[in-house]
Design an enzyme around this catalytic site. Structure first.
Site, PDB file in Angstrom:
ATOM      1  CG  ASP A 244      -0.144  -0.089   2.552  1.00 43.70           C
ATOM      2  OD1 ASP A 244       0.931  -0.737   2.578  1.00 43.70           O
ATOM      3  OD2 ASP A 244      -0.590   0.482   3.560  1.00 43.70           O
TER       4      ASP A 244
ATOM      5  CE1 TYR B 271       9.025  -2.536   1.416  1.00 39.11           C
ATOM      6  CE2 TYR B 271       7.153  -1.067   1.731  1.00 39.11           C
ATOM      7  CZ  TYR B 271       7.663  -2.344   1.620  1.00 39.11           C
ATOM      8  OH  TYR B 271       6.820  -3.439   1.707  1.00 39.11           O
TER       9      TYR B 271
HETATM   10  N1  LIG Z   1       5.583  -6.134   6.546  1.00 41.90           N
HETATM   11  C1  LIG Z   1       4.630  -5.321   6.136  1.00 41.90           C
HETATM   12  O1  LIG Z   1       4.049  -4.555   6.919  1.00 41.90           O
HETATM   13  C2  LIG Z   1       4.229  -5.303   4.693  1.00 41.90           C
HETATM   14  C3  LIG Z   1       3.218  -4.418   4.287  1.00 41.90           C
HETATM   15  C4  LIG Z   1       2.839  -4.397   2.944  1.00 41.90           C
HETATM   16  C5  LIG Z   1       3.455  -5.251   2.035  1.00 41.90           C
HETATM   17  N2  LIG Z   1       4.438  -6.084   2.458  1.00 41.90           N
HETATM   18  C6  LIG Z   1       5.086  -6.962   1.463  1.00 41.90           C
HETATM   19  O2  LIG Z   1       4.744  -8.290   1.804  1.00 41.90           O
HETATM   20  C7  LIG Z   1       5.809  -9.178   1.444  1.00 41.90           C
HETATM   21  C8  LIG Z   1       6.162 -10.058   2.630  1.00 41.90           C
HETATM   22  O3  LIG Z   1       6.574  -9.210   3.698  1.00 41.90           O
HETATM   23  P1  LIG Z   1       7.086  -9.810   5.085  1.00 41.90           P
HETATM   24  O4  LIG Z   1       6.641  -8.875   6.148  1.00 41.90           O
HETATM   25  O5  LIG Z   1       6.757 -11.263   5.166  1.00 41.90           O
HETATM   26  O6  LIG Z   1       8.659  -9.612   4.883  1.00 41.90           O
HETATM   27  P2  LIG Z   1       9.841 -10.088   5.850  1.00 41.90           P
HETATM   28  O7  LIG Z   1       9.303 -10.666   7.089  1.00 41.90           O
HETATM   29  O8  LIG Z   1      10.813  -8.961   5.906  1.00 41.90           O
HETATM   30  O9  LIG Z   1      10.477 -11.295   5.025  1.00 41.90           O
HETATM   31  C9  LIG Z   1      11.252 -11.125   3.875  1.00 41.90           C
HETATM   32  C10 LIG Z   1      12.204 -12.293   3.796  1.00 41.90           C
HETATM   33  O10 LIG Z   1      12.982 -12.176   2.597  1.00 41.90           O
HETATM   34  C11 LIG Z   1      14.320 -12.498   2.931  1.00 41.90           C
HETATM   35  N3  LIG Z   1      15.266 -11.973   1.959  1.00 41.90           N
HETATM   36  C12 LIG Z   1      15.863 -10.750   1.939  1.00 41.90           C
HETATM   37  N4  LIG Z   1      16.729 -10.680   0.912  1.00 41.90           N
HETATM   38  C13 LIG Z   1      16.676 -11.867   0.270  1.00 41.90           C
HETATM   39  C14 LIG Z   1      17.346 -12.397  -0.855  1.00 41.90           C
HETATM   40  N5  LIG Z   1      18.256 -11.698  -1.521  1.00 41.90           N
HETATM   41  N6  LIG Z   1      17.060 -13.664  -1.240  1.00 41.90           N
HETATM   42  C15 LIG Z   1      16.155 -14.396  -0.570  1.00 41.90           C
HETATM   43  N7  LIG Z   1      15.485 -13.955   0.510  1.00 41.90           N
HETATM   44  C16 LIG Z   1      15.750 -12.696   0.922  1.00 41.90           C
HETATM   45  C17 LIG Z   1      14.491 -11.856   4.306  1.00 41.90           C
HETATM   46  O11 LIG Z   1      15.645 -12.308   4.954  1.00 41.90           O
HETATM   47  P3  LIG Z   1      16.346 -11.313   6.032  1.00 41.90           P
HETATM   48  O12 LIG Z   1      15.352 -11.146   7.133  1.00 41.90           O
HETATM   49  O13 LIG Z   1      17.568 -12.075   6.415  1.00 41.90           O
HETATM   50  O14 LIG Z   1      16.623 -10.027   5.301  1.00 41.90           O
HETATM   51  C18 LIG Z   1      13.207 -12.331   4.964  1.00 41.90           C
HETATM   52  O15 LIG Z   1      13.325 -13.653   5.481  1.00 41.90           O
HETATM   53  C19 LIG Z   1       6.935  -8.274   0.947  1.00 41.90           C
HETATM   54  O16 LIG Z   1       6.913  -8.234  -0.450  1.00 41.90           O
HETATM   55  C20 LIG Z   1       6.600  -6.913   1.499  1.00 41.90           C
HETATM   56  O17 LIG Z   1       7.110  -5.871   0.693  1.00 41.90           O
HETATM   57  C21 LIG Z   1       4.826  -6.133   3.762  1.00 41.90           C
END
Ligand SMILES: NC(=O)c1ccc[n+]([C@@H]2O[C@H](COP(=O)([O-])OP(=O)(O)OC[C@H]3O[C@@H](n4cnc5c(N)ncnc54)[C@H](OP(=O)(O)O)[C@@H]3O)[C@@H](O)[C@H]2O)c1
Length: 294
Positions: A103, A126
């Site tokens: 969002d 971001y």
């Molecule tokens: N969190 C929110 O509030 C939110 C809101 C809106 C949309 N989203 C979207 O929803 C999706 C999932 O979010 P999430 O909260 O589950 O994210 P998250 O918890 O930050 O998980 C992302 C994962 O990707 C891993 N990663 C980073 N670099 C990488 C690489 N080069 N190769 C493989 N893995 C890698 C991270 O490892 P490390 O932890 O070691 O970096 C982490 O385990 C994302 O696309 C995010 O943009 C999230």
């Protein structure tokens, strides 16, 4: 049928792992950076060629919104360039691609829920890098679904709910922003939606309808409302929550003042029902409480 899940140690990836046994038709290949660094195009190509997945779900991302203001190159590498690697891998193997976006692509100037076709104008590094990732996907002809979600939380990893519980236990009162409005989304609900779409598509490929979709839980909240609900439902936390303005809590990255998503398209296309945010919050908090009592 194989499904590759990237970023599988993050919130959403872990939530898919948690429900994987509910989808026995699929063989899951859970990868995080140690198993498959999505920034490495050669590795991605080799991995995809070997596994020949039916679908790829990209849960990997750079999600540190404030830190991204200083780590622009790394955020771009993961949220944009690595997505190109995954798209190329999908193109070569014919895999369906589900990608997650945010969002924070919107500027927040609207006061009614954002549709998929509304103009995007990200206000942060971001948001810009996530938009670049989307654009790279849409430029290709692979079969892809982009799901934009908001305010994701879960029982896994670091997130707002867990931070609130910790701070609530440490402090007597907290000032929480009450003029940013959106919808909290339980990652477990999003995980089910992703898997239900793939399940339908595995039986009838026409059910995989490419495009951008908005998904969050139902309802609307400010961060203040969200925090109040966390303390009220979790119970046993004696911390007063005071509403404050964004202006009195400056952060490196700007966030949209309003980012409620209109979810009509995903609901009608895939015939899904979406839980109300407070109901899903109860589910997550009971898991967290269970974990705390172990
Ligand atoms: N969190 C929110 O509030 C939110 C809101 C809106 C949309 N989203 C979207 O929803 C999706 C999932 O979010 P999430 O909260 O589950 O994210 P998250 O918890 O930050 O998980 C992302 C994962 O990707 C891993 N990663 C980073 N670099 C990488 C690489 N080069 N190769 C493989 N893995 C890698 C991270 O490892 P490390 O932890 O070691 O970096 C982490 O385990 C994302 O696309 C995010 O943009 C999230």
């Amino acid at each position: 049928m194989k499904i590759i899940v990237t970023g599988s140690k993050g919130q959403l990836g872990s939530s898919i792992q948690e429900i994987a046994t509910e989808y026995p038709d699929f063989t899951f290949i859970f990868t995080d950076i140690e198993e498959l660094d999505i920034c490495d195009s050669m590795e991605v190509d080799k991995f995809f060629a070997r596994e020949k997945p039916f679908a790829v779900v990209n849960c990997a991302a750079y999600t540190a919104v404030d830190k991204a203001e200083k780590e622009k190159d790394l955020a771009k590498k993961i949220n944009h360039e690595a997505v190109v690697n995954l798209v190329n891998g999908c193109k070569k193997t014919g895999a369906k691609f589900i990608h997650i976006s945010t969002d924070y692509l919107f500027d927040g100037n609207k006061s009614t829920p954002y549709h998929e076709k509304d103009i995007v104008r990200p206000q942060s590094v971001y948001g810009i890098t996530k938009l670049e990732g989307e654009t790279a996907i849409l430029r290709t002809e692979i079969k892809s679904i982009i799901i934009r979600t908001s305010w994701l939380y879960s029982a896994f990893g670091n997130n707002y709910v867990k931070t609130m519980i910790r701070l609530g236990q440490e402090r007597d009162q907290l000032g929480i922003v009450s003029d940013q409005v959106g919808t909290p989304t339980y990652a477990g609900d999003l995980a089910h939606v992703i898997m239900d779409i793939l399940q339908m598509s595995s039986k009838d490929s026409k059910r995989f309808v490419p495009g951008i979709y908005h998904y969050s839980n139902e309802g609307v909240a400010s961060w203040y409302d969200f925090s109040k609900a966390i303390f009220e439902i979790y119970q046993g936390i004696n911390c007063r929550v005071n509403p404050i303005d964004t202006a009195s809590y400056p952060t490196p990255a700007s966030r949209p003042a309003y980012s409620v998503l209109n979810k009509s398209k995903i609901k009608t296309t895939f015939a899904i029902e979406i839980p109300y945010w407070r109901d899903s919050l109860k589910v997550c908090l009971s898991k967290l409480k269970e974990n705390a009592n172990k």
